[in-house]
Scaffold this motif. Structure first.
Motif, mmCIF file in Angstrom:
data_model
loop_
_atom_site.group_PDB
_atom_site.id
_atom_site.type_symbol
_atom_site.label_atom_id
_atom_site.label_comp_id
_atom_site.label_asym_id
_atom_site.label_seq_id
_atom_site.Cartn_x
_atom_site.Cartn_y
_atom_site.Cartn_z
ATOM 1 N N ILE A 14 -1.152 -7.942 -7.170
ATOM 2 C CA ILE A 14 -2.504 -8.489 -7.331
ATOM 3 C C ILE A 14 -3.462 -7.571 -6.574
ATOM 4 C CG2 ILE A 14 -3.995 -10.489 -6.898
ATOM 5 C CD1 ILE A 14 -1.425 -12.222 -6.975
ATOM 6 N N TYR A 15 -4.464 -7.076 -7.250
ATOM 7 C CA TYR A 15 -5.479 -6.250 -6.593
ATOM 8 C C TYR A 15 -6.670 -7.138 -6.240
ATOM 9 C CZ TYR A 15 -3.217 -1.998 -8.396
ATOM 10 O OH TYR A 15 -2.337 -0.986 -8.675
ATOM 11 N N GLY A 16 -7.335 -6.792 -5.158
ATOM 12 C CA GLY A 16 -8.565 -7.492 -4.778
ATOM 13 C C GLY A 16 -8.288 -8.775 -4.043
ATOM 14 N N VAL A 25 -10.309 -10.753 -8.303
ATOM 15 C CA VAL A 25 -8.859 -10.607 -8.178
ATOM 16 C C VAL A 25 -8.290 -10.202 -9.539
ATOM 17 C CG1 VAL A 25 -6.743 -11.964 -7.942
ATOM 18 C CG2 VAL A 25 -8.587 -12.250 -6.285
ATOM 19 N N THR A 26 -7.440 -9.186 -9.547
ATOM 20 C CA THR A 26 -6.793 -8.789 -10.807
ATOM 21 C C THR A 26 -5.281 -8.883 -10.649
ATOM 22 O OG1 THR A 26 -8.557 -7.196 -11.204
ATOM 23 C CG2 THR A 26 -6.566 -6.930 -12.513
ATOM 24 N N VAL A 27 -4.681 -9.672 -11.501
ATOM 25 C CA VAL A 27 -3.216 -9.728 -11.500
ATOM 26 C C VAL A 27 -2.753 -8.606 -12.425
ATOM 27 C CG1 VAL A 27 -1.184 -11.150 -11.923
ATOM 28 C CG2 VAL A 27 -3.325 -12.227 -11.181
ATOM 29 N N ALA A 28 -2.397 -7.476 -11.825
ATOM 30 C CA ALA A 28 -2.059 -6.296 -12.628
ATOM 31 C C ALA A 28 -0.639 -6.373 -13.166
ATOM 32 C CB ALA A 28 -2.238 -5.037 -11.796
ATOM 33 N N LEU A 29 0.238 -7.041 -12.425
ATOM 34 C CA LEU A 29 1.629 -7.178 -12.854
ATOM 35 C C LEU A 29 2.142 -8.510 -12.335
ATOM 36 C CD1 LEU A 29 3.633 -5.251 -14.332
ATOM 37 C CD2 LEU A 29 4.602 -4.740 -12.102
ATOM 38 N N GLY A 48 2.115 -0.568 -23.691
ATOM 39 C CA GLY A 48 1.110 -1.635 -23.730
ATOM 40 C C GLY A 48 -0.257 -1.003 -23.757
ATOM 41 N N GLU A 49 -1.251 -1.807 -24.096
ATOM 42 C CA GLU A 49 -2.588 -1.219 -24.200
ATOM 43 C C GLU A 49 -3.178 -0.954 -22.813
ATOM 44 O OE1 GLU A 49 -4.409 -4.198 -26.625
ATOM 45 O OE2 GLU A 49 -4.628 -5.594 -24.971
ATOM 46 N N SER A 50 -4.355 -0.370 -22.790
ATOM 47 C CA SER A 50 -5.006 -0.026 -21.531
ATOM 48 C C SER A 50 -5.200 -1.280 -20.671
ATOM 49 C CB SER A 50 -6.363 0.602 -21.856
ATOM 50 O OG SER A 50 -6.941 1.047 -20.680
ATOM 51 N N GLY A 51 -4.861 -1.159 -19.398
ATOM 52 C CA GLY A 51 -5.043 -2.289 -18.485
ATOM 53 C C GLY A 51 -3.881 -3.265 -18.474
ATOM 54 N N SER A 52 -2.777 -2.929 -19.166
ATOM 55 C CA SER A 52 -1.659 -3.876 -19.229
ATOM 56 C C SER A 52 -0.756 -3.810 -17.997
ATOM 57 C CB SER A 52 -0.844 -3.646 -20.502
ATOM 58 O OG SER A 52 -0.370 -2.314 -20.551
ATOM 59 N N GLY A 53 -0.989 -2.823 -17.129
ATOM 60 C CA GLY A 53 -0.217 -2.765 -15.887
ATOM 61 C C GLY A 53 0.812 -1.660 -15.833
ATOM 62 N N LYS A 54 0.789 -0.739 -16.794
ATOM 63 C CA LYS A 54 1.802 0.311 -16.871
ATOM 64 C C LYS A 54 1.759 1.225 -15.640
ATOM 65 C CE LYS A 54 0.155 2.059 -20.729
ATOM 66 N NZ LYS A 54 -1.059 1.243 -20.886
ATOM 67 N N THR A 55 0.556 1.729 -15.339
ATOM 68 C CA THR A 55 0.437 2.649 -14.208
ATOM 69 C C THR A 55 0.698 1.928 -12.892
ATOM 70 O OG1 THR A 55 -1.040 4.079 -15.420
ATOM 71 C CG2 THR A 55 -1.164 4.240 -13.032
ATOM 72 N N THR A 56 0.300 0.670 -12.832
ATOM 73 C CA THR A 56 0.588 -0.108 -11.621
ATOM 74 C C THR A 56 2.095 -0.146 -11.387
ATOM 75 O OG1 THR A 56 -1.395 -1.441 -11.848
ATOM 76 C CG2 THR A 56 0.412 -2.424 -10.586
ATOM 77 N N LEU A 57 2.849 -0.369 -12.448
ATOM 78 C CA LEU A 57 4.306 -0.402 -12.319
ATOM 79 C C LEU A 57 4.833 0.955 -11.844
ATOM 80 C CD1 LEU A 57 7.009 -1.879 -12.750
ATOM 81 C CD2 LEU A 57 6.998 -0.996 -15.073
HETATM 82 N N1 LIG Z 1 -6.652 0.079 -7.315
HETATM 83 C C1 LIG Z 1 -7.020 -0.934 -8.096
HETATM 84 N N2 LIG Z 1 -7.881 -1.871 -7.653
HETATM 85 C C2 LIG Z 1 -8.245 -2.918 -8.426
HETATM 86 N N3 LIG Z 1 -7.790 -3.128 -9.672
HETATM 87 C C3 LIG Z 1 -6.924 -2.223 -10.170
HETATM 88 C C4 LIG Z 1 -6.500 -1.086 -9.414
HETATM 89 N N4 LIG Z 1 -5.637 -0.364 -10.181
HETATM 90 C C5 LIG Z 1 -5.535 -1.022 -11.359
HETATM 91 N N5 LIG Z 1 -6.302 -2.139 -11.350
HETATM 92 C C6 LIG Z 1 -6.421 -3.130 -12.445
HETATM 93 O O1 LIG Z 1 -5.115 -3.583 -12.746
HETATM 94 C C7 LIG Z 1 -4.966 -3.750 -14.158
HETATM 95 C C8 LIG Z 1 -3.801 -2.893 -14.648
HETATM 96 O O2 LIG Z 1 -4.188 -1.513 -14.507
HETATM 97 P P1 LIG Z 1 -3.201 -0.303 -14.832
HETATM 98 O O3 LIG Z 1 -3.909 0.953 -14.481
HETATM 99 O O4 LIG Z 1 -1.900 -0.558 -14.207
HETATM 100 O O5 LIG Z 1 -3.072 -0.446 -16.416
HETATM 101 P P2 LIG Z 1 -2.531 0.601 -17.475
HETATM 102 O O6 LIG Z 1 -1.738 -0.178 -18.468
HETATM 103 O O7 LIG Z 1 -1.849 1.721 -16.803
HETATM 104 O O8 LIG Z 1 -3.873 1.114 -18.145
HETATM 105 P P3 LIG Z 1 -4.217 2.590 -18.716
HETATM 106 O O9 LIG Z 1 -3.349 2.772 -19.925
HETATM 107 O O10 LIG Z 1 -5.665 2.487 -19.058
HETATM 108 O O11 LIG Z 1 -3.929 3.562 -17.630
HETATM 109 C C9 LIG Z 1 -6.306 -3.393 -14.782
HETATM 110 O O12 LIG Z 1 -7.031 -4.577 -14.991
HETATM 111 C C10 LIG Z 1 -6.962 -2.528 -13.728
HETATM 112 O O13 LIG Z 1 -8.362 -2.637 -13.787
#
Ligand SMILES: Nc1ncnc2c1ncn2[C@@H]1O[C@H](COP(=O)(O)OP(=O)(O)OP(=O)(O)O)[C@@H](O)[C@H]1O
Length: 347
Positions: A14-16, A25-29, A48-57
């Motif tokens: 969870i970010y924020g 607050v963003t539940v990224a994963l 998954g599409e943009s913002g689905s949490g891939k990079t967070t993982l």
């Molecule tokens: N450092 C951060 N602080 C706050 N929110 C974040 C942060 N990093 C990612 N997020 C949020 O977490 C969610 C998942 O982001 P993430 O970058 O993991 O997605 P993604 O699937 O990799 O997207 P993309 O394909 O656009 O890179 C999004 O809503 C994003 O705005």
């Protein structure tokens, strides 16, 4: 059974909402589970599409960001509780290749510097000759030669060369797992094929597994063993890549797959989703406790708002989808709920 190479248990990020719990607050994963076995080496796609949490993982696995809750175990050891020695081994065995390799290079140093740094930091060689041999071997794996690239500056290389160099740099450490975050999205089609081929060779000939992060299902289809499709931080569907892509079950995944353009003018492009809107209350319920896909789903039911659906078995080989449509296994014996099955292979 042997200990998995990587095991992710109920990972939530969870970010924020930091100090005093103010701000967005963003539940990224959320409650993400995944296992990558030690052997044989595999390519696991996270799509998954943009913002689905891939990079967070990816960042969680690489230790760049910390879990809010849950665990990531590498060879059975929690990466958040590793001692110095275990951490050093982890940093060596788990490598990263990113979308934009240019960002990794220091523009003032020759390319050679990237390799020298790794050799020095991980004490891989005891003299210059040994170091050069290691570099040449790594470059060979990606189809390059030292004399072509090592004395150049990063801007003198093509995007594809920079990306291959990054794979060679990772290979230098003989990793067990490479986290590749959109490694081919910035290179053109012919180089994309070459890099995907290198990934397959590293898997098959060198026993290196990949966590392949992409929004592009067609490349996943070409090289992936298992696939996880994320929707807003939760797993919508997972399973064997070919099985999932050819026979998607979750309404979101069906939409994604029907949206892959096919080179046939008679084939309709894009999946139709119900355009009806939902009210704020339903939107809140979907985010807080229900299925995140509810607002866009044309199969939605009132119960989807009450509780997030668990993963149900929907096919062979661990094919699972998080959708109440499959709560009753007999539902799988009738036609797919959205109608058409995927009739084309991804390009
Ligand atoms: N450092 C951060 N602080 C706050 N929110 C974040 C942060 N990093 C990612 N997020 C949020 O977490 C969610 C998942 O982001 P993430 O970058 O993991 O997605 P993604 O699937 O990799 O997207 P993309 O394909 O656009 O890179 C999004 O809503 C994003 O705005």
């Amino acid at each position: 059974m042997s200990t998995p190479l990587l095991e992710i248990r109920n990972a939530t990020k969870i970010y924020g909402g930091g100090f005093l719990k103010q701000g967005r607050v963003t539940v990224a994963l959320q409650d993400f589970n995944m296992t990558i076995e030690e052997s044989p080496a595999t390519i696991t796609t996270i799509a998954g599409e943009s913002g689905s949490g891939k990079t967070t993982l990816a960042n969680l696995v690489l230790g760049f960001v910390k879990l809010t809750s849950g665990q990531i175990l590498y060879r059975g050891v929690d990466i958040g509780a590793m001692n110095r020695q275990q951490l050093m081994a982890y940093r060596r065995e788990v490598q990263a290749v990113f979308q934009d390799p240019y960002a990794v290079y220091n523009p003032f140093y020759r390319v050679k510097h990237v390799f020298d740094l790794v050799i020095k930091n991980f004490k891989l060689a005891s003299n210059k000759r040994e170091a050069r041999e290691l570099i040449e071997e790594a470059l060979n794996v990606v189809g390059m030669r030292g004399e072509e690239v090592l004395e150049k500056y990063p801007h003198q290389l093509s995007g594809g060369q920079r990306q291959r160099m990054m794979v060679a740099r990772a290979y230098l450490l003989k990793p067990r797992l490479i986290v590749a975050d959109e490694p081919v999205s910035m290179v053109d089609a012919s180089l994309r094929a070459m890099i995907l081929d290198i990934m397959l060779r590293l898997r098959d000939e060198h026993g290196i597994s990949f966590l392949y992060i992409t929004h592009d299902l067609s490349t996943a289809y070409q090289i992936g063993d298992r696939i996880y499709l994320l929707y807003q931080g939760t797993i919508a569907e997972r399973g064997d890549t070919v099985q999932v892509i050819e026979n998607p079950k979750h309404p979101y995944v069906q939409l994604l797959i029907h949206s892959i353009p096919v080179p046939d003018p008679k084939v309709k492009w894009g999946g139709d989703m119900d355009a009806t809107t939902i009210d704020d209350e339903e939107m809140r319920a979907s985010v807080l406790s229900g299925c995140r896909f509810y607002p866009r789903c044309n199969q939605r039911m009132p119960r989807c708002l009450e509780k997030r659906p668990p993963l149900y078995e929907v096919g062979p080989g661990g094919h699972q989808a998080a959708c109440y449509l499959y709560e009753d296994p007999s539902s799988l014996e009738v036609a797919s709920p959205v109608g058409a099955q995927v009739s084309h292979k991804a390009p």
